[in-house]
Motif scaffolding. Structure first.
Motif, PDB file in Angstrom:
ATOM      1  N   HIS A 217       0.678  -1.099   0.102  1.00 11.97           N
ATOM      2  CA  HIS A 217      -0.137   0.036  -0.065  1.00 11.97           C
ATOM      3  C   HIS A 217       1.043   1.277   0.184  1.00 11.97           C
ATOM      4  N   THR A 221       0.839   4.218  -3.037  1.00 10.84           N
ATOM      5  CA  THR A 221       0.403   5.602  -2.744  1.00 10.84           C
ATOM      6  C   THR A 221       1.252   6.425  -3.281  1.00 10.84           C
ATOM      7  N   ASN A 226       0.332  10.310  -4.348  1.00 11.76           N
ATOM      8  CA  ASN A 226      -0.753  10.414  -3.513  1.00 11.76           C
ATOM      9  C   ASN A 226       0.061  10.997  -2.287  1.00 11.76           C
ATOM     10  N   HIS A 231      -1.923   8.447   4.602  1.00 10.66           N
ATOM     11  CA  HIS A 231      -1.547   7.349   4.023  1.00 10.66           C
ATOM     12  C   HIS A 231      -0.078   6.788   4.077  1.00 10.66           C
ATOM     13  N   GLU A 237       0.873   9.880  11.987  1.00 12.01           N
ATOM     14  CA  GLU A 237      -0.379   9.081  12.138  1.00 12.01           C
ATOM     15  C   GLU A 237      -0.023   8.185  13.365  1.00 12.01           C
ATOM     16  N   ARG A 245      -1.168   4.324   9.831  1.00 13.34           N
ATOM     17  CA  ARG A 245      -1.293   4.933   8.501  1.00 13.34           C
ATOM     18  C   ARG A 245      -2.949   4.250   7.942  1.00 13.34           C
ATOM     19  N   LEU A 246      -3.550   5.006   7.399  1.00 10.41           N
ATOM     20  CA  LEU A 246      -5.010   4.625   6.691  1.00 10.41           C
ATOM     21  C   LEU A 246      -4.273   3.849   5.268  1.00 10.41           C
ATOM     22  N   ILE A 247      -5.336   3.079   4.624  1.00 14.47           N
ATOM     23  CA  ILE A 247      -5.126   2.731   3.476  1.00 14.47           C
ATOM     24  C   ILE A 247      -5.856   3.425   2.495  1.00 14.47           C
ATOM     25  N   TYR A 248      -5.092   4.012   1.275  1.00 13.89           N
ATOM     26  CA  TYR A 248      -5.792   4.880   0.363  1.00 13.89           C
ATOM     27  C   TYR A 248      -7.000   3.991  -0.090  1.00 13.89           C
ATOM     28  N   HIS A 251      -6.873   2.392  -3.132  1.00 15.64           N
ATOM     29  CA  HIS A 251      -6.206   0.932  -3.186  1.00 15.64           C
ATOM     30  C   HIS A 251      -7.332  -0.394  -2.863  1.00 15.64           C
TER      31      HIS A 251
END
Length: 350
Positions: A217, A221, A226, A231, A237, A245-248, A251
């Motif tokens: 991921h 990104t 991005n 992300h 984060e 981290r959040l996943i885009y 994705h």
């Protein structure tokens, strides 16, 4: 005067504002290879030059979602660098096919603004258009995103919430020039099920699961350029509400679309994004499953070789899709396992 870009905050946007996004991106065959490496997509139309030529195309088109990600990534530094969450999509269409050597540039127009009741954030609606080097539309869509305010005491702009269609009408779908499925080969495509084999209301469990790896991921990104810190920046984060981290969201869309091949192997091209929401967060280590529902069968004017299916694609984390999970037990929201509810239209041979 600062020479660095801190991104736009909610109060920086205004209705009608046009934004020309930086960094045009020239597509290469490496993008197609990396897309396959990241998501494992198996649609023959995007995998084989010879298969694409048999369908009337001059070569192997880039996967539609790869083109979407490239166009989307351009918008992040100007639209969602200070986002809390990307909330949804609507009224999206894919235009001319993209090939290695094409250059994609994106522009956006602000079409809606709504301050949230907490006065700390607001929702920004933009229509973004990706074009190639000839000025031809590659992808055009609306998205809305929750953005932080720089100053909670800043006055709110006049509220404007755009009216958006529930789906893209059949007459507005764009079919690539030359596309003809008269010689479409089921065996090479990997599925015997064509447009006529599907029924409205039918649900399909795509069976397979795919685990998200941290490295994958992160590579995705960066590949789509991005720059949203949620992300890629674990230092910041790690101190946020999730601690990681959040996943885009894109994705997840591509993972679910790739998984949908098992059951929809002849849904070879995306024509429209009717709507979509990321309803729960995903993180590295989560395993994604997916199921689809046929919402509508669409006859295309003047076409006997292809038809369209409007599909609902639902992605789940860490839970099999065999029971078509969607709503929570009380029926008032989504089940915590649901991470994506995506309404899109695909082309399929008849």
């Amino acid at each position: 005067m600062s020479k660095t870009n801190s991104g736009n905050f909610f109060e920086d946007f205004r209705i009608g504002q046009e934004i020309r996004h930086a960094t045009p991106r020239t597509v290469t065959s490496g993008d197609a290879a990396l897309y396959t490496a990241l998501y494992g997509s198996r649609f023959a139309f995007n995998s084989s030059v010879e298969f694409a030529k048999s369908c009337g195309m001059p070569g192997q088109p880039l996967d539609d979602l790869a083109a979407f990600h490239i166009a989307f990534g351009k918008t992040v530094p100007d639209v969602s660098l200070n986002a809390v969450a990307n909330l949804g999509y609507a009224d999206g269409r894919f235009g001319v096919a993209v090939y290695a050597g094409d250059t994609i540039t994106t522009t956006s127009t602000v079409i809606g603004l709504k301050e949230n009741s907490n006065k700390q954030t607001g929702v920004v609606y933009v229509r973004s258009t990706g074009t190639n080097q000839k000025g031809e539309m590659v992808v055009d869509y609306v998205r809305w995103v929750m953005v932080k305010k720089r100053d909670v005491n800043a006055p709110a702009p006049e509220e404007v919430v755009p009216e958006l269609p529930g789906s893209v009408a059949a007459g507005d779908l764009l079919i690539p020039a030359g596309l003809n499925a008269g010689s479409y080969d089921n065996v090479l495509a990997g599925s015997s099920h064509r447009w006529g084999d599907y029924a409205v209301g039918e649900k399909i469990d795509h069976v397979d699961g795919m685990t998200i790896e941290e490295a994958e991921h992160m590579m995705a990104t960066r590949l789509w350029q991005n720059t949203a810190k949620v992300h890629f920046n674990q230092h910041t984060e790690g101190q946020g509400r999730f601690g990681r981290r959040l996943i885009y969201g894109g994705h997840i869309i591509s993972m679910a679309r790739a998984l949908s091949f098992n059951g929809l192997g002849n849904a070879f091209k995306i024509a429209a994004i009717n709507g979509g929401r990321h309803v729960n967060p995903t993180f590295a280590g989560d395993t994604i499953y997916a199921w689809s529902e046929v919402l509508e069968k669409i006859e295309l004017p003047g076409r006997t070789d292809i038809g369209a299916l409007r599909l609902r694609l639902v992605a789940l984390k860490n839970r099999s899709a065999h029971d078509f999970t969607l709503k929570s037990e009380d029926g008032k929201g989504f089940d915590p396992a649901v991470v994506l509810d995506f309404d899109y239209t695909v082309l399929m041979p008849r």
